[in-house]
Design a protein around this motif. Structure first.
Motif, PDB file in Angstrom:
ATOM      1  N   LYS A   1       0.828  -1.207   0.000  1.00 21.29           N
ATOM      2  CA  LYS A   1       0.000   0.000   0.000  1.00 21.29           C
ATOM      3  C   LYS A   1       0.860   1.254   0.000  1.00 21.29           C
ATOM      4  O   LYS A   1       0.584   2.203  -0.739  1.00 21.29           O
ATOM      5  CB  LYS A   1      -0.916   0.022   1.220  1.00 21.29           C
ATOM      6  CG  LYS A   1      -2.045  -0.953   1.160  1.00 21.29           C
ATOM      7  CD  LYS A   1      -2.860  -0.877   2.433  1.00 21.29           C
ATOM      8  CE  LYS A   1      -3.874  -1.985   2.505  1.00 21.29           C
ATOM      9  NZ  LYS A   1      -4.609  -1.979   3.770  1.00 21.29           N
TER      10      LYS A   1
ATOM     11  N   ARG B   1       1.024   3.934  -2.973  1.00 16.58           N
ATOM     12  CA  ARG B   1       0.646   5.324  -2.673  1.00 16.58           C
ATOM     13  C   ARG B   1       1.755   6.295  -3.052  1.00 16.58           C
ATOM     14  O   ARG B   1       1.500   7.336  -3.657  1.00 16.58           O
ATOM     15  CB  ARG B   1       0.303   5.460  -1.184  1.00 16.58           C
ATOM     16  CG  ARG B   1      -0.088   6.839  -0.768  1.00 16.58           C
ATOM     17  CD  ARG B   1      -1.457   7.200  -1.300  1.00 16.58           C
ATOM     18  NE  ARG B   1      -1.797   8.528  -0.852  1.00 16.58           N
ATOM     19  CZ  ARG B   1      -2.370   9.452  -1.589  1.00 16.58           C
ATOM     20  NH1 ARG B   1      -2.722   9.177  -2.824  1.00 16.58           N
ATOM     21  NH2 ARG B   1      -2.633  10.631  -1.110  1.00 16.58           N
TER      22      ARG B   1
ATOM     23  N   HIS C   1      -1.797   7.249 -11.390  1.00 18.13           N
ATOM     24  CA  HIS C   1      -2.874   7.795 -10.565  1.00 18.13           C
ATOM     25  C   HIS C   1      -4.201   7.719 -11.326  1.00 18.13           C
ATOM     26  O   HIS C   1      -5.214   7.262 -10.785  1.00 18.13           O
ATOM     27  CB  HIS C   1      -2.564   9.239 -10.173  1.00 18.13           C
ATOM     28  CG  HIS C   1      -3.652   9.900  -9.411  1.00 18.13           C
ATOM     29  ND1 HIS C   1      -3.864   9.643  -8.077  1.00 18.13           N
ATOM     30  CD2 HIS C   1      -4.603  10.780  -9.794  1.00 18.13           C
ATOM     31  CE1 HIS C   1      -4.902  10.354  -7.673  1.00 18.13           C
ATOM     32  NE2 HIS C   1      -5.365  11.053  -8.697  1.00 18.13           N
TER      33      HIS C   1
END
Length: 52
Positions: A18, A22, A32
């Motif tokens: 994660k 990110r 994104h």
């Protein structure tokens, strides 16, 4: 990263995954946008397969 984004649709990512995802998506506009489109693509694919 695309592979990891796809994996996130099917399973829970680890904390490390994660964080990595990110950090990458904060720097990479293309990833994104791809990440934002994945849920839509998934819904469309599921709707299409249910029609057949």
């Amino acid at each position: 990263m695309r592979h990891l984004m796809s994996e996130a649709q099917d399973r829970s990512l680890t904390a490390r995954e994660k964080l990595s995802l990110r950090m990458h998506t904060l720097m990479c506009a293309a990833c994104h946008h791809f990440q934002q489109q994945l849920p839509v693509l998934r819904r469309l694919s599921q709707a299409y397969t249910k029609r057949k």
